[in-house]
Scaffold this motif. Structure first.
Motif, PDB file in Angstrom:
ATOM      1  N   GLU A 121       0.774  -1.301  -0.183  1.00  0.00           N
ATOM      2  CA  GLU A 121      -0.050   0.090   0.111  1.00  0.00           C
ATOM      3  C   GLU A 121       0.850   1.286  -0.066  1.00  0.00           C
ATOM      4  N   PRO A 122       1.455   1.652  -1.263  1.00  0.00           N
ATOM      5  CA  PRO A 122       2.184   2.787  -1.312  1.00  0.00           C
ATOM      6  C   PRO A 122       1.540   4.362  -0.921  1.00  0.00           C
ATOM      7  N   ASN A 123       0.227   4.378  -1.177  1.00  0.00           N
ATOM      8  CA  ASN A 123      -0.310   5.586  -0.976  1.00  0.00           C
ATOM      9  C   ASN A 123       0.154   6.532  -1.843  1.00  0.00           C
ATOM     10  N   GLY A 124       0.797   6.362  -2.879  1.00  0.00           N
ATOM     11  CA  GLY A 124       1.490   7.288  -3.754  1.00  0.00           C
ATOM     12  C   GLY A 124       2.498   6.947  -4.564  1.00  0.00           C
ATOM     13  N   ILE A 125       3.234   7.815  -5.156  1.00  0.00           N
ATOM     14  CA  ILE A 125       4.196   7.514  -5.938  1.00  0.00           C
ATOM     15  C   ILE A 125       5.550   7.527  -4.936  1.00  0.00           C
ATOM     16  N   ILE A 126       6.282   6.368  -5.128  1.00  0.00           N
ATOM     17  CA  ILE A 126       7.432   6.060  -4.076  1.00  0.00           C
ATOM     18  C   ILE A 126       8.509   6.928  -4.981  1.00  0.00           C
ATOM     19  N   VAL A 127       9.269   7.926  -4.275  1.00  0.00           N
ATOM     20  CA  VAL A 127      10.171   8.806  -4.554  1.00  0.00           C
ATOM     21  C   VAL A 127      11.638   8.513  -3.879  1.00  0.00           C
ATOM     22  N   SER A 128      11.600   7.701  -2.751  1.00  0.00           N
ATOM     23  CA  SER A 128      12.933   7.247  -2.252  1.00  0.00           C
ATOM     24  C   SER A 128      12.733   6.159  -1.488  1.00  0.00           C
ATOM     25  N   TYR A 129      13.967   5.211  -1.020  1.00  0.00           N
ATOM     26  CA  TYR A 129      14.006   4.351  -0.147  1.00  0.00           C
ATOM     27  C   TYR A 129      15.155   4.514   0.865  1.00  0.00           C
ATOM     28  N   ARG A 130      14.807   4.277   1.977  1.00  0.00           N
ATOM     29  CA  ARG A 130      15.799   4.552   3.020  1.00  0.00           C
ATOM     30  C   ARG A 130      16.286   3.262   3.584  1.00  0.00           C
ATOM     31  N   ILE A 131      17.690   2.610   3.387  1.00  0.00           N
ATOM     32  CA  ILE A 131      18.070   1.789   4.028  1.00  0.00           C
ATOM     33  C   ILE A 131      19.016   2.088   5.416  1.00  0.00           C
ATOM     34  N   LEU A 132      18.698   1.324   6.349  1.00  0.00           N
ATOM     35  CA  LEU A 132      19.288   1.273   7.846  1.00  0.00           C
ATOM     36  C   LEU A 132      19.981   0.229   8.206  1.00  0.00           C
ATOM     37  N   TYR A 133      21.073   0.079   8.573  1.00  0.00           N
ATOM     38  CA  TYR A 133      21.784  -0.935   9.166  1.00  0.00           C
ATOM     39  C   TYR A 133      22.765  -0.836  10.302  1.00  0.00           C
ATOM     40  N   THR A 134      22.986  -1.711  11.168  1.00  0.00           N
ATOM     41  CA  THR A 134      23.658  -1.619  12.193  1.00  0.00           C
ATOM     42  C   THR A 134      24.299  -3.198  12.717  1.00  0.00           C
ATOM     43  N   VAL A 135      25.122  -2.894  13.764  1.00  0.00           N
ATOM     44  CA  VAL A 135      25.615  -4.161  14.318  1.00  0.00           C
ATOM     45  C   VAL A 135      25.287  -4.369  15.647  1.00  0.00           C
TER      46      VAL A 135
END
Length: 481
Positions: free
Chosen positions: A361-375
């Protein structure tokens, strides 16, 4: 005899120490990652992932699930499951009750540290509407009802009707079709039109929320017989409204306005609005609203969705045809679901390939993705490392990682309105680095050694070709050259 018992105890202690050192007795070092959801008013479903070999430290033979009601923390119940299980459903719980749950993995030695407590509320039981009444006419049924006892928890009502003829010879060659209508939360009545005279019908009305449907109130009865055909202008249905216009008000609402019919042939008591997603063929997605004025604010719609809207006039016990259809789209909103199918693959000791699919359910046009990572999962979200990718990209290679390290990743999507929720955390283990020789450096060393040997051989050849004997010093100098 005096020291025999002491020697036996010493031998037993030494043997036990050898067994412990040779076969260490350990328990898992981490708990499974637990996900919970309420599937019914009395059930909670638990799902978890098996531990990796690094954290299980042996064969996992069992799991233990602890749970208790939030208002009764002193009373904790436990359920043990086999080691090959990855899901379990707790049953016979209390509706609309908050429970806390945790899980621990165990080997043959014992259980490891349990997971953190997670809370889950069981689904609220929605009661049937009260005082369901149906006023019959020749071709119409006027259905009225009163709200459910827990009306504040519902999102709206659904009404279904079908022919319920009891004559088995009449229904032998045909199956009655059920029509379902979706109504707003404030609805208390609905007029069913276009029915067959003197035919038995079954009408059901029930409330629903975002997750489930409630119990239904049921009515069975017959439409009236035709005793005579009325005459005069009042027998004709009212004309549809004119100048129907729709304007998006928000991501979940649309203003709909219209004017009275150009010619009034019947006294109009109210108007019925039909609303459905554009192009749908599913009758359960069609909603009807009633308005006594010339406008209505349609709420509870889906963001960034085109809707087909039409209006009809209602007289006394008679309804007219719907107007022409107008199409209007709701405004976009931030995604309501996270990206799906997050997958990780370690390419080498310092890089991981991250891939995903767009939100359901994007509810619009996806303009960006954010990738988070950690140890370290215990770190707050603002301390995780992050990358940003364009909305048309569904994979990225994350570089600069450490070898032999466990990393945790999650991905979120954003529209021009804002960011949506992040996906569940997925982990990956990078392999240990393998040291390889630099092919260019090795090639340079080999070439240098070969050139040095060639020079030495040339010096020796020139010295032997000379007729005069050379001194040892001269030969040694040539060798050094």
């Amino acid at each position: 005899k005096r020291y025999g018992g002491t020697w036996q105890r010493c031998l037993f202690t030494l043997g036990l120490s050898w067994l412990v050192s040779s076969f260490p007795l350990v328990v898992p070092s981490a708990p499974p990652q637990l996900s919970v959801a309420s599937t019914s008013p009395t059930d909670i479903r638990l799902v978890w992932q098996p531990l990796t070999s690094q954290h299980s430290r042996g064969a996992v033979t069992r799991y233990r699930v602890d749970y208790s009601a939030l208002d009764q923390k002193d009373t904790v119940f436990s359920v043990e499951l086999r080691g090959n299980e990855t899901q379990f459903t707790l049953r016979e719980l209390r509706p609309n009750q908050v429970y806390r749950l945790r899980i621990a993995a165990g080997t043959a030695v014992g259980f490891g540290v349990p997971s953190e407590w997670v809370q889950q509320q069981t689904v609220v039981l929605i009661f049937a509407p009260s005082e369901l009444k149906v006023r019959t006419r020749v071709t119409t049924l006027n259905v009225t009802w009163q709200p459910s006892p827990n009306h504040t928890l519902v999102s709206g009502y659904k009404l279904s009707y079908r022919e319920a003829e009891t004559d088995r010879f009449t229904t032998r060659d045909r199956t009655p079709h059920t029509h379902t209508i979706r109504l707003r939360k404030k609805a208390r009545h609905h007029l069913l039109t276009g029915l067959v005279p003197d035919r038995q019908y079954e009408v059901r009305v029930w409330a629903f929320d975002k997750q489930k449907d409630g119990a239904a109130a049921v009515w069975k009865g017959r439409t009236d017989k035709i005793h005579g055909r009325p005459s005069g202008p009042s027998s004709s249905p009212p004309l549809p409204p004119s100048s129907v216009q729709a304007t998006a008000n928000s991501s979940t609402s649309v203003w709909l306005r219209w004017e009275k019919p150009r010619f009034i042939n019947v006294r109009i008591i109210n108007y019925t609005v039909r609303c459905s997603p554009a192009g749908t063929t599913n009758a359960s997605l069609v909603s009807y609203y009633t308005s006594s004025s010339l406008e209505i604010l349609l709420r509870g719609l889906r963001p960034f969705t085109h809707y087909e809207l039409a209006v009809r006039s209602n007289g006394v016990n008679i309804a007219g045809p719907f107007s022409g259809t107008v199409v209007e789209a709701t405004l976009p909103d931030r995604p309501s679901t996270p990206p799906e199918e997050l997958q990780l693959r370690a390419l080498n000791s310092s890089s991981v390939l991250v891939s995903w699919r767009p939100p359901l359910e994007p509810n619009g046009i996806i303009v960006s993705y954010r990738i988070l990572y950690t140890v370290n999962l215990s770190k707050p979200e603002d301390e995780w490392r992050n990358l940003s990718e364009d909305g048309g990209i569904f994979s990225v290679e994350v570089r600069g990682l450490s070898g032999g390290t466990r990393y945790f990743f999650k991905v979120g999507a954003s529209t021009k309105v804002g960011s949506g929720p992040f996906s569940p955390v997925v982990d990956v283990q990078t392999p240990l680095p393998t040291y390889e020789l630099d092919i260019h450096a090795v090639t340079g060393i080999i070439v240098g050694v070969c050139l040095g040997l060639i020079c030495i051989l040339l010096c020796m050849c020139f010295s032997f070709r000379n007729s005069k004997p050379r001194s040892v010093f001269t030969l040694y100098a040539c060798f050094l050259f």
